[in-house]
Design a protein around this motif. Structure first.
Motif, PDB file in Angstrom:
ATOM      1  N   THR A 179       0.839  -1.208   0.000  1.00 44.15           N
ATOM      2  CA  THR A 179       0.000   0.000   0.000  1.00 44.15           C
ATOM      3  C   THR A 179       0.869   1.252   0.000  1.00 44.15           C
ATOM      4  N   ILE A 180       1.917   1.252   0.813  1.00 43.87           N
ATOM      5  CA  ILE A 180       2.844   2.386   0.852  1.00 43.87           C
ATOM      6  C   ILE A 180       3.562   2.525  -0.484  1.00 43.87           C
ATOM      7  N   PHE A 181       4.002   1.386  -1.038  1.00 37.58           N
ATOM      8  CA  PHE A 181       4.667   1.396  -2.339  1.00 37.58           C
ATOM      9  C   PHE A 181       3.745   1.971  -3.410  1.00 37.58           C
ATOM     10  N   ALA A 182       2.462   1.563  -3.381  1.00 36.85           N
ATOM     11  CA  ALA A 182       1.491   2.049  -4.363  1.00 36.85           C
ATOM     12  C   ALA A 182       1.326   3.564  -4.260  1.00 36.85           C
ATOM     13  N   TYR A 183       1.249   4.071  -3.027  1.00 42.50           N
ATOM     14  CA  TYR A 183       1.108   5.516  -2.845  1.00 42.50           C
ATOM     15  C   TYR A 183       2.339   6.253  -3.383  1.00 42.50           C
ATOM     16  N   LEU A 184       3.516   5.737  -3.102  1.00 42.59           N
ATOM     17  CA  LEU A 184       4.749   6.406  -3.528  1.00 42.59           C
ATOM     18  C   LEU A 184       4.891   6.397  -5.045  1.00 42.59           C
ATOM     19  N   ILE A 185       4.587   5.266  -5.688  1.00 40.93           N
ATOM     20  CA  ILE A 185       4.693   5.228  -7.146  1.00 40.93           C
ATOM     21  C   ILE A 185       3.603   6.092  -7.776  1.00 40.93           C
ATOM     22  N   GLY A 186       2.452   6.152  -7.121  1.00 47.52           N
ATOM     23  CA  GLY A 186       1.385   7.030  -7.603  1.00 47.52           C
ATOM     24  C   GLY A 186       1.741   8.498  -7.490  1.00 47.52           C
ATOM     25  N   SER A 187       2.634   8.817  -6.546  1.00 53.56           N
ATOM     26  CA  SER A 187       3.031  10.209  -6.315  1.00 53.56           C
ATOM     27  C   SER A 187       4.007  10.737  -7.364  1.00 53.56           C
ATOM     28  N   ILE A 188       4.497   9.869  -8.225  1.00 51.93           N
ATOM     29  CA  ILE A 188       5.394  10.311  -9.302  1.00 51.93           C
ATOM     30  C   ILE A 188       4.533  10.897 -10.413  1.00 51.93           C
ATOM     31  N   SER A 189       4.541  12.201 -10.570  1.00 50.78           N
ATOM     32  CA  SER A 189       3.661  12.867 -11.537  1.00 50.78           C
ATOM     33  C   SER A 189       4.243  12.808 -12.943  1.00 50.78           C
ATOM     34  N   TYR A 242      -8.086  -6.259  -0.234  1.00 52.71           N
ATOM     35  CA  TYR A 242      -6.910  -5.427  -0.007  1.00 52.71           C
ATOM     36  C   TYR A 242      -6.323  -4.904  -1.313  1.00 52.71           C
ATOM     37  N   LEU A 243      -6.567  -5.617  -2.407  1.00 53.24           N
ATOM     38  CA  LEU A 243      -6.143  -5.101  -3.708  1.00 53.24           C
ATOM     39  C   LEU A 243      -6.819  -3.763  -3.986  1.00 53.24           C
ATOM     40  N   GLY A 244      -8.062  -3.655  -3.503  1.00 49.24           N
ATOM     41  CA  GLY A 244      -8.781  -2.393  -3.658  1.00 49.24           C
ATOM     42  C   GLY A 244      -8.107  -1.258  -2.909  1.00 49.24           C
ATOM     43  N   PHE A 245      -7.631  -1.534  -1.699  1.00 49.67           N
ATOM     44  CA  PHE A 245      -6.931  -0.506  -0.920  1.00 49.67           C
ATOM     45  C   PHE A 245      -5.605  -0.119  -1.580  1.00 49.67           C
ATOM     46  N   ILE A 246      -4.930  -1.107  -2.142  1.00 45.29           N
ATOM     47  CA  ILE A 246      -3.665  -0.836  -2.830  1.00 45.29           C
ATOM     48  C   ILE A 246      -3.916   0.013  -4.073  1.00 45.29           C
ATOM     49  N   GLY A 247      -4.980  -0.311  -4.803  1.00 44.10           N
ATOM     50  CA  GLY A 247      -5.347   0.499  -5.965  1.00 44.10           C
ATOM     51  C   GLY A 247      -5.710   1.922  -5.570  1.00 44.10           C
ATOM     52  N   MET A 248      -6.453   2.052  -4.476  1.00 47.06           N
ATOM     53  CA  MET A 248      -6.814   3.380  -3.986  1.00 47.06           C
ATOM     54  C   MET A 248      -5.576   4.162  -3.554  1.00 47.06           C
ATOM     55  N   ALA A 249      -4.607   3.477  -2.972  1.00 41.34           N
ATOM     56  CA  ALA A 249      -3.374   4.142  -2.543  1.00 41.34           C
ATOM     57  C   ALA A 249      -2.625   4.720  -3.742  1.00 41.34           C
ATOM     58  N   ALA A 250      -2.583   3.968  -4.841  1.00 43.59           N
ATOM     59  CA  ALA A 250      -1.928   4.471  -6.058  1.00 43.59           C
ATOM     60  C   ALA A 250      -2.643   5.710  -6.575  1.00 43.59           C
ATOM     61  N   CYS A 251      -3.971   5.670  -6.549  1.00 43.63           N
ATOM     62  CA  CYS A 251      -4.759   6.822  -7.015  1.00 43.63           C
ATOM     63  C   CYS A 251      -4.602   8.024  -6.080  1.00 43.63           C
ATOM     64  N   LEU A 252      -4.572   7.760  -4.785  1.00 44.89           N
ATOM     65  CA  LEU A 252      -4.374   8.851  -3.819  1.00 44.89           C
ATOM     66  C   LEU A 252      -2.995   9.480  -3.993  1.00 44.89           C
ATOM     67  N   GLY A 253      -2.010   8.653  -4.348  1.00 48.26           N
ATOM     68  CA  GLY A 253      -0.683   9.187  -4.634  1.00 48.26           C
ATOM     69  C   GLY A 253      -0.725  10.139  -5.814  1.00 48.26           C
ATOM     70  N   HIS A 254      -1.477   9.768  -6.851  1.00 52.69           N
ATOM     71  CA  HIS A 254      -1.612  10.643  -8.023  1.00 52.69           C
ATOM     72  C   HIS A 254      -2.360  11.923  -7.669  1.00 52.69           C
TER      73      HIS A 254
END
Length: 196
Positions: free
Chosen positions: A9-19, A82-94
Protein backbone atom coordinates in the motif's frame (compact mmCIF):
# COMPACT_ATOMS: atom_id res chain seq x y z
CA UNK A 1 0.41 -10.95 5.20
CA UNK A 2 -0.63 -7.75 7.01
CA UNK A 3 2.91 -6.40 6.82
CA UNK A 4 3.14 -7.32 3.14
CA UNK A 5 -0.18 -5.61 2.40
CA UNK A 6 0.89 -2.48 4.28
CA UNK A 7 4.20 -2.43 2.42
CA UNK A 8 2.46 -2.74 -0.96
CA UNK A 9 0.00 0.00 0.00
CA UNK A 10 2.84 2.39 0.85
CA UNK A 11 4.67 1.40 -2.34
CA UNK A 12 1.49 2.05 -4.36
CA UNK A 13 1.11 5.52 -2.85
CA UNK A 14 4.75 6.41 -3.53
CA UNK A 15 4.69 5.23 -7.15
CA UNK A 16 1.39 7.03 -7.60
CA UNK A 17 3.03 10.21 -6.32
CA UNK A 18 5.39 10.31 -9.30
CA UNK A 19 3.66 12.87 -11.54
CA UNK A 20 4.14 11.80 -15.14
CA UNK A 21 2.60 14.99 -16.51
CA UNK A 22 4.88 17.31 -14.55
CA UNK A 23 8.04 15.32 -15.27
CA UNK A 24 7.34 14.82 -18.99
CA UNK A 25 6.48 18.49 -19.46
CA UNK A 26 9.62 19.53 -17.60
CA UNK A 27 11.77 17.17 -19.69
CA UNK A 28 10.31 18.58 -22.93
CA UNK A 29 10.54 22.20 -21.80
CA UNK A 30 6.77 22.63 -21.75
CA UNK A 31 4.80 24.75 -19.25
CA UNK A 32 4.04 23.20 -15.88
CA UNK A 33 0.56 21.62 -16.33
CA UNK A 34 -0.34 22.87 -12.85
CA UNK A 35 -0.08 26.47 -14.04
CA UNK A 36 -1.69 26.34 -17.49
CA UNK A 37 -4.80 25.00 -19.20
CA UNK A 38 -7.09 23.36 -16.64
CA UNK A 39 -4.17 23.40 -14.15
CA UNK A 40 -4.60 19.65 -13.73
CA UNK A 41 -1.45 17.53 -14.05
CA UNK A 42 -2.94 14.81 -16.20
CA UNK A 43 -2.94 13.53 -19.77
CA UNK A 44 -5.98 15.57 -20.87
CA UNK A 45 -4.41 18.86 -19.82
CA UNK A 46 -1.11 17.87 -21.44
CA UNK A 47 -3.10 17.33 -24.64
CA UNK A 48 -4.34 20.91 -24.33
CA UNK A 49 -0.81 22.33 -24.13
CA UNK A 50 1.14 19.88 -26.27
CA UNK A 51 0.82 17.05 -28.82
CA UNK A 52 -1.13 13.82 -28.87
CA UNK A 53 2.12 11.86 -28.57
CA UNK A 54 3.13 13.73 -25.41
CA UNK A 55 -0.33 13.25 -23.91
CA UNK A 56 -0.27 9.55 -24.84
CA UNK A 57 3.11 9.18 -23.11
CA UNK A 58 1.72 10.71 -19.93
CA UNK A 59 -1.37 8.53 -20.20
CA UNK A 60 0.72 5.37 -20.56
CA UNK A 61 2.92 6.24 -17.58
CA UNK A 62 -0.09 7.12 -15.42
CA UNK A 63 -1.71 3.78 -16.27
CA UNK A 64 1.49 1.97 -15.30
CA UNK A 65 1.42 3.65 -11.88
CA UNK A 66 -1.79 1.79 -11.13
CA UNK A 67 -0.96 -1.47 -12.86
CA UNK A 68 2.45 -2.15 -11.30
CA UNK A 69 1.48 -2.22 -7.59
CA UNK A 70 -1.85 -4.01 -8.10
CA UNK A 71 -0.38 -6.62 -10.41
CA UNK A 72 2.46 -7.14 -7.98
CA UNK A 73 0.03 -7.55 -5.09
CA UNK A 74 -2.06 -9.97 -7.16
CA UNK A 75 0.95 -12.22 -7.77
CA UNK A 76 1.83 -12.01 -4.08
CA UNK A 77 -1.60 -13.55 -3.37
CA UNK A 78 -2.89 -10.55 -1.42
CA UNK A 79 -6.63 -10.76 -0.69
CA UNK A 80 -8.96 -9.23 -3.31
CA UNK A 81 -10.40 -6.66 -0.86
CA UNK A 82 -6.91 -5.43 -0.01
CA UNK A 83 -6.14 -5.10 -3.71
CA UNK A 84 -8.78 -2.39 -3.66
CA UNK A 85 -6.93 -0.51 -0.92
CA UNK A 86 -3.67 -0.84 -2.83
CA UNK A 87 -5.35 0.50 -5.97
CA UNK A 88 -6.81 3.38 -3.99
CA UNK A 89 -3.37 4.14 -2.54
CA UNK A 90 -1.93 4.47 -6.06
CA UNK A 91 -4.76 6.82 -7.01
CA UNK A 92 -4.37 8.85 -3.82
CA UNK A 93 -0.68 9.19 -4.63
CA UNK A 94 -1.61 10.64 -8.02
CA UNK A 95 -4.20 12.96 -6.46
CA UNK A 96 -2.08 14.05 -3.50
CA UNK A 97 1.57 13.37 -4.45
CA UNK A 98 4.04 13.64 -1.61
CA UNK A 99 6.75 14.64 -4.11
CA UNK A 100 4.76 17.58 -5.53
CA UNK A 101 3.27 19.37 -2.52
CA UNK A 102 0.21 17.09 -2.49
CA UNK A 103 -1.21 18.82 -5.59
CA UNK A 104 -2.03 16.22 -8.22
CA UNK A 105 -4.54 15.13 -10.82
CA UNK A 106 -7.82 13.22 -10.98
CA UNK A 107 -6.23 9.73 -11.25
CA UNK A 108 -8.52 8.42 -13.99
CA UNK A 109 -5.68 6.80 -15.96
CA UNK A 110 -4.14 5.44 -12.76
CA UNK A 111 -7.51 3.96 -11.78
CA UNK A 112 -7.71 2.30 -15.19
CA UNK A 113 -4.26 0.88 -14.55
CA UNK A 114 -5.38 -0.65 -11.26
CA UNK A 115 -8.21 -2.46 -13.06
CA UNK A 116 -6.16 -3.83 -15.97
CA UNK A 117 -4.79 -6.81 -13.99
CA UNK A 118 -8.36 -8.14 -13.96
CA UNK A 119 -8.09 -8.66 -17.72
CA UNK A 120 -7.79 -6.86 -21.01
CA UNK A 121 -11.49 -7.42 -21.75
CA UNK A 122 -12.35 -5.13 -18.84
CA UNK A 123 -9.70 -2.64 -19.92
CA UNK A 124 -11.09 -2.64 -23.45
CA UNK A 125 -14.65 -2.03 -22.24
CA UNK A 126 -13.52 0.88 -20.07
CA UNK A 127 -11.47 2.45 -22.86
CA UNK A 128 -14.34 2.06 -25.36
CA UNK A 129 -16.75 3.67 -22.89
CA UNK A 130 -14.41 6.63 -22.33
CA UNK A 131 -13.75 7.14 -26.05
CA UNK A 132 -17.45 6.96 -26.96
CA UNK A 133 -18.46 9.54 -24.34
CA UNK A 134 -15.63 11.88 -25.38
CA UNK A 135 -16.57 11.51 -29.06
CA UNK A 136 -20.20 12.31 -28.29
CA UNK A 137 -19.74 15.11 -25.75
CA UNK A 138 -16.10 16.36 -25.97
CA UNK A 139 -16.06 16.37 -22.16
CA UNK A 140 -13.12 14.41 -20.74
CA UNK A 141 -14.45 14.76 -17.18
CA UNK A 142 -17.89 13.42 -18.11
CA UNK A 143 -16.26 10.50 -19.91
CA UNK A 144 -14.20 9.75 -16.80
CA UNK A 145 -17.22 9.93 -14.49
CA UNK A 146 -19.37 7.67 -16.68
CA UNK A 147 -16.52 5.22 -17.21
CA UNK A 148 -15.73 4.77 -13.52
CA UNK A 149 -19.44 4.65 -12.71
CA UNK A 150 -19.94 1.74 -15.12
CA UNK A 151 -16.72 -0.04 -14.06
CA UNK A 152 -18.36 -1.95 -11.15
CA UNK A 153 -21.03 -3.26 -13.55
CA UNK A 154 -18.40 -4.51 -16.00
CA UNK A 155 -16.44 -6.09 -13.14
CA UNK A 156 -19.60 -7.76 -11.81
CA UNK A 157 -20.22 -9.33 -15.21
CA UNK A 158 -16.60 -10.42 -15.74
CA UNK A 159 -15.02 -10.99 -12.31
CA UNK A 160 -17.55 -10.46 -9.50
CA UNK A 161 -14.94 -11.23 -6.84
CA UNK A 162 -13.52 -7.73 -7.38
CA UNK A 163 -16.77 -5.73 -7.29
CA UNK A 164 -16.24 -4.24 -3.81
CA UNK A 165 -12.67 -3.02 -4.49
CA UNK A 166 -13.91 -1.53 -7.76
CA UNK A 167 -16.79 0.23 -6.00
CA UNK A 168 -14.32 1.82 -3.57
CA UNK A 169 -12.15 2.99 -6.43
CA UNK A 170 -15.09 4.36 -8.41
CA UNK A 171 -16.40 6.29 -5.40
CA UNK A 172 -12.96 7.85 -4.88
CA UNK A 173 -12.62 8.97 -8.51
CA UNK A 174 -16.16 10.38 -8.66
CA UNK A 175 -15.57 12.27 -5.40
CA UNK A 176 -12.40 13.76 -6.90
CA UNK A 177 -14.50 15.00 -9.82
CA UNK A 178 -17.04 16.82 -7.64
CA UNK A 179 -15.96 20.26 -8.95
CA UNK A 180 -16.21 18.99 -12.53
CA UNK A 181 -19.71 17.72 -11.81
CA UNK A 182 -20.73 21.18 -10.57
CA UNK A 183 -19.30 22.80 -13.72
CA UNK A 184 -21.00 20.23 -15.96
CA UNK A 185 -24.35 21.03 -14.33
CA UNK A 186 -23.72 24.76 -14.80
CA UNK A 187 -22.54 24.29 -18.39
CA UNK A 188 -19.13 25.86 -17.69
CA UNK A 189 -16.93 22.76 -17.97
CA UNK A 190 -14.08 22.91 -20.53
CA UNK A 191 -14.24 20.67 -23.56
CA UNK A 192 -11.41 18.90 -25.36
CA UNK A 193 -10.60 21.04 -28.40
CA UNK A 194 -8.09 18.72 -30.10
CA UNK A 195 -9.55 16.49 -32.78
CA UNK A 196 -9.51 12.90 -31.54
Amino acid sequence: MILLTLSMTIFAYLIGSISSAILVCKFLGLPDPRTTGSKNPGATNVLRISTKFTAATVLFLDILKGTIPVWGAYFLKIDSLYLGFIGMAACLGHMYPIFFNFKGGKAVATALGTLLPMGFTLGGLLIITWVLVVKLTKYSSLAAIITVATAPLFVYLLKPLYVYPTLMLSALIIFRHRDNIKRLLKGTESKITHKM
